[in-house]
Design an enzyme around this catalytic site. Structure first.
Site, PDB file in Angstrom:
ATOM      1  N   GLY A 189       0.788  -1.229   0.000  1.00  0.00           N
ATOM      2  CA  GLY A 189       0.000   0.000   0.000  1.00  0.00           C
ATOM      3  C   GLY A 189       0.818   1.275   0.000  1.00  0.00           C
ATOM      4  NE  ARG A 241      15.358   2.636   1.365  1.00  0.00           N
ATOM      5  CZ  ARG A 241      15.022   3.066   0.138  1.00  0.00           C
ATOM      6  NH1 ARG A 241      14.291   2.308  -0.648  1.00  0.00           N
ATOM      7  NH2 ARG A 241      15.420   4.229  -0.293  1.00  0.00           N
ATOM      8  CB  THR A 258       6.093   5.121   4.259  1.00  0.00           C
ATOM      9  OG1 THR A 258       5.337   4.101   3.614  1.00  0.00           O
ATOM     10  CG2 THR A 258       5.177   6.286   4.563  1.00  0.00           C
ATOM     11  N   GLY A 302       9.570   4.076  10.056  1.00  0.00           N
ATOM     12  CA  GLY A 302       9.230   2.790   9.459  1.00  0.00           C
ATOM     13  C   GLY A 302       8.362   2.019  10.430  1.00  0.00           C
ATOM     14  CD  GLU A 324      12.070  -4.361   8.406  1.00  0.00           C
ATOM     15  OE1 GLU A 324      12.043  -3.966   7.271  1.00  0.00           O
ATOM     16  OE2 GLU A 324      12.818  -5.263   8.770  1.00  0.00           O
TER      17      GLU A 324
END
Ligand code: FES
Ligand code: FES
Lengths: 759, 160
Positions: free
Chosen positions: A483, A523, A525, A710, A713
């Site tokens: 997205g 990373r 966005t 970010g 993760e």
């Protein structure tokens, strides 16, 4: 919630590629075809460890319909140099051996030859006609066994890096590393309580639903086109260029839509092979892995062992912490041992830390990145040990973590000092959540754990174009895996002051935009978002110049507000504002097309922290764990499109639950993988799970104009210990080996209560 | 090996094709008929990415022989929208972000429609068990389940 009033950021519009993806129109890796294409297939080693004496391809080549066969001879030897890929480093000498075995086959499933034929059936038949003479060698699968002095050695040239004096003997330990802060020996002397435990995990696969797929077309003039499902088409280009000695600009890679990657699609397997086959045949070559090949030859994430020792005072303050981590790299050096070590105690402000890591090769497929590579494994050890500490001290597990939480100014064991971070806020959000405040239902228990990830910045390029009617195209170079098109368009719309619907985000191929590092490390966005914002700023500068020209004033006398150029003040003159559409319409007269560009190496990725809470029940007879409620809190910076941020958390949590409860690579005594399919490698399905509640804690990243951190993760880091801690509290049995699958859990429960089992 | 001549109906259109006896329906859909909306995630009936319906019954097309299509009515993801109107499930999946990468989405949509066609009022547990044959590695299923439940509620509302 964020205090800044944004028009678009923080809203939840439909994604730009939504209609394509719900109608079957979106084209993924295996959906690309070219006229006259051949089908490529790979022959794989049936042995875990074997010298390749000879390969006879003559019978295969003689089969009608077979157009080419390649082996390692068709790929030039590579130098012993390390290059970055995604969050991991790879050695070109090893990469060329991983895509096609040279001297030895190093794992079951290792590619040894490939064919291109007119149909898939002929290609398969050709594989069965290739004669490979193997000399089977003893193999080693387990990480602890691979470290032993008498273990079969995979690489005769491998000497352990990072030990003095330099070893003379070959070893499977590729590297030893350490990071040290303070003085642990002195720290442990102050400890009033010491917890010491060892934990292990098995390798798990990223489990993307779309297998690797590529289509390559090498033309007679040397130009090469590649369509590929990848997290980094610039990396595909780079690898093919290096591995096949083709000039980089001669290769054009177009990324398909990507059906999941989670780190596993940051490396190359098929692409260089398809290009080589295409070069040899003069025809396009399509290659698609089967699910079995995906399991045997791609990914996985490493398994490993973690020994943890934590010393604390009775009030819960941790005074010293130590951990030793050994990770499987697979057949070639390069496990994520660095991040595993660096993240291990990153959540906590501890004066004395010692972390030692080992990178160990064994006869398994070379590991690839998987969501926060390495971090879930060390967190499994550390967060379990902290739970034991909390139990022994009789402390609430969140309070224990609050007492030791890293904050702005905390110096990490691996070097950097944290800027503004949100761990305390995230712990408090979890503590104040409806879930944590609710009573635990009878028959259920609650577990808590935390996790950390650095997040990544790195290289990004972007461009923005104004069309003739004043609508905008934003061009970037990172495959959209979850997205990100929507997030980039939202930031561009916000910056430009126009409607989200007026901005069309496009992902360009390698020849249509400047270099971009992989989609990975959480990373896109953040870093590519910053590149997009800067490209739009560049375009606004141009737009202001055009307005100035129209009005005959200085560009400095023009401001850009709400999608319009306006005079900066009444002293500039009386001018009606000029909209984007008006400026676009007159562009021909004011200097031609209106574009913006940006390229940057982005620093200052804000780290993220997660705190997870689970309520679960354990069936003592079957060992089946039922998850009743799960909440993930995380400091996400600013949630640009909250639905996709929530989605990252929910998806990461469920992958973590799979890792905790079911997923593992199972090898037989011959070193062959016994469960290379979704039936036996069991990933969570909808009926295994409740809704996954999320709490987005917005602590803005000071290094980003919109405060982005970010988010992808962190959410896979805490679940392993979150689930394990709840199981320990439910049963009194502390599981130390993953997965906590029904047979293992029921065996452990039986062993702990022999009397009951005997009844 | 002689090819088999098959006459069938796909998304309402009469279709004829030739296939080899061992070919799966998924192979023919994707490679011969150009209907690449059905995806192959496993080829072994474990992921549901290849879901289609045959006479309204939910089937993994990777487990169906192409020859079995003879005389039956098949529906694939390509037939779900009506003209320029997305099916309510398709709309809701986009609105609620029930997809991330989207590779599983055609399968989930076909399976969800098959559920709502037979049970317009499913409980969350029923939805979760019905969709247990479809793997999604990205979303954790949360938003998919919500989307299906909301569409079921909306459709009941409209049906009233
Ligand atoms: S491809 Fe048919 S079920 Fe996976
Ligand atoms: S959205 Fe990626 S597998 Fe479901």
């Amino acid at each position: 919630m964020s205090s800044q009033p944004y028009k678009w950021i923080g809203t939840r519009p439909n994604r730009p590629d939504g209609a394509d993806k719900v109608t079957g129109r979106a084209r993924f890796g295996a959906d690309f075809n070219m006229p006259g294409q051949l089908i490529g297939k790979v022959l794989r080693s049936p042995h875990a460890h074997a010298v390749i004496r000879s390969i006879d391809t003559s019978a295969a080549e003689a089969l009608p319909g077979v157009k080419a066969v390649v082996t390692a001879k068709d790929f030039p030897e590579q130098p012993n140099v390390i290059v970055p890929t995604g969050e991991m480093q790879v050695n070109l000498r090893d990469v060329t051996r991983n895509i096609m075995a040279r001297e030895k086959a190093l794992y079951e499933g290792h590619a040894v030859a490939a064919v291109a034929a007119t149909t898939e059936a002929i290609a398969r038949e050709a594989l069965s006609l290739i004669r490979v003479e193997y000399e089977v060698l003893p193999h080693v699968i387990d990480v602890e066994e691979a470290m032993r002095d008498d273990a079969p050695v995979l690489h005769d040239h491998l000497r352990t890096e990072g030990v003095k004096p330099e070893p003379q003997k070959a070893s499977n330990i590729a590297k030893r590393m350490e990071n040290i802060k303070g003085d642990v020996a002195a720290g442990f002397k102050q400890a009033e309580i010491v917890i010491e435990r060892s934990f292990t995990t098995q390798p798990v696969h990223q489990g993307y639903i779309e297998p690797h797929a590529t289509l390559a077309s090498a033309a007679e003039d040397g130009q090469v086109q590649i369509w590929s499902t990848t997290q980094g088409h610039f990396q595909v280009r780079g690898f093919c260029s290096r591995l096949l000695n083709i000039e980089t600009s001669q290769i054009r890679v177009t990324p398909s839509e990507i059906g999941g990657g989670f780190g596993g699609k940051t490396v190359v397997y098929l692409e260089p092979v398809a290009v080589r086959l295409s070069q040899k045949t003069g025809k396009p070559v399509k290659m698609v892995m089967s699910r079995e090949e995906v399991f045997r030859a791609s990914g996985p994430a490493p398994g490993g062992s973690v020994k943890v020792k934590i010393g604390a005072r009775r009030d819960g303050r941790i005074v010293a912490a130590e951990c030793t981590i050994a990770l499987q790299a697979g057949a070639f050096p390069g496990s994520p041992i660095g991040p595993a070590c660096w993240t291990s105690f990153a959540c906590y402000d501890i004066d004395n830390i010692q972390v030692i890591g080992y990178d160990v090769v064994s006869n398994r497929p070379k590991v690839a990145a998987y969501r926060a590579p390495g971090a879930p494994i060390s967190a499994w050890g550390v967060e379990s040990a902290l739970d034991i500490l909390a139990q022994e001290l009789g402390m609430d597990p969140i309070d224990l973590r609050l007492k030791n939480a890293a904050k702005k100014g905390t110096k990490t064991s691996y070097g950097p000092t944290f800027d503004t971070i949100g761990f305390v806020e995230t712990l408090e959000a979890a503590k104040n959540s409806a879930h944590y405040k609710s009573p635990v239902k009878p028959g259920y228990t609650r577990g808590v754990a935390a996790g950390f990830w650095f997040n990544v910045g790195a290289d990004s390029s972007a461009a923005a174009h104004v069309a003739e009617d004043g609508t905008v195209t934003v061009i970037s170079g990172n495959p959209d895996i979850g997205g990100s098109r929507a997030s980039l368009a939202l930031m561009a719309a916000e910056e430009l002051g126009v409607d989200y619907e007026k901005v069309r985000p496009v992902i360009a191929d390698t020849s249509s935009i400047g270099f971009n590092f992989v989609t990975g490390g959480s990373r896109v966005t953040f870093a590519t978002g910053l590149a997009v914002v800067n490209a739009v700023k560049d375009m606004i500068r141009e737009l202001k110049g055009r307005a100035a020209k129209t009005w005959g004033v200085d560009p400095e006398a023009v401001v850009w507000e709400n999608g319009m150029a306006r005079p900066a003040g009444s002293n500039v003159g009386e001018f009606d504002p000029l909209s984007l559409a008006q400026l676009a319409a007159s562009a021909g007269k004011t200097g031609g097309p209106i574009n913006g560009h940006a390229q940057l190496n982005v620093q200052g990725a804000g780290p993220g922290f997660g705190v997870h809470v689970v309520d679960l029940a354990v069936d003592r007879d079957t060992g089946i764990v039922t998850i009743d409620r799960y909440t993930a809190a995380q400091d996400v910076g600013t949630a640009i499109h909250p639905s996709y941020v929530e989605g990252q958390l929910q998806g990461g949590v469920v992958q973590g639950i799979g890792w905790a409860l079911n997923e593992e690579y199972i090898y037989n005594s011959k070193g062959k993988l016994d469960n290379p399919g979704f039936l036996d490698y069991r990933m969570p399905v909808a009926s295994d799970l409740p809704m996954i509640e999320t709490i987005l804690v917005e602590v803005a990243n000071p290094s980003h104009p919109y405060g982005v951190r970010g988010v992808g993760e962190v959410p896979i880091v805490p679940p392993l210990a979150t689930v394990g801690n709840a199981i320990a509290r439910a049963t009194g049995v502390r599981m130390t080996d993953l997965p906590m699958s029904p047979p293992k859990l029921s065996a452990a429960l039986d062993a702990a209560t022999p009397r009951m089992a005997a009844e | 090996m002689a090819k088999l001549h098959i006459s069938t109906t796909i998304n309402g259109e009469p279709i004829e094709f030739l296939c080899d006896p061992p070919q799966t329906m998924l192979e023919v859909l994707r490679d011969q008929l150009g209907l690449t909306g059905s995806k192959e995630g496993c080829g072994s009936g474990d992921c549901g990415a290849c879901s289609i319906t045959v006479d309204g019954r939910l089937v993994c097309s990777c487990l169906m022989l192409a020859a079995e299509a003879e005389g039956h009515r098949l529906e694939t993801i390509e037939g779900m929208a009506r003209g320029d109107q997305l099916h309510p499930l398709q709309k809701k999946f986009v609105e609620l972000a029930a997809l991330q990468c989207g590779i599983c989405t055609p399968g989930f949509l076909v399976a969800s429609k098959a559920l709502l066609d037979r049970n317009p009022n499913p409980t969350e547990t029923e939805v979760r068990y019905w969709l247990a044959g479809n793997l999604c590695r990205c979303t954790g299923y949360d938003k998919i389940i919500r989307a299906v439940m909301e569409v079921a509620a909306d459709m009941r509302e409209t049906a009233r």
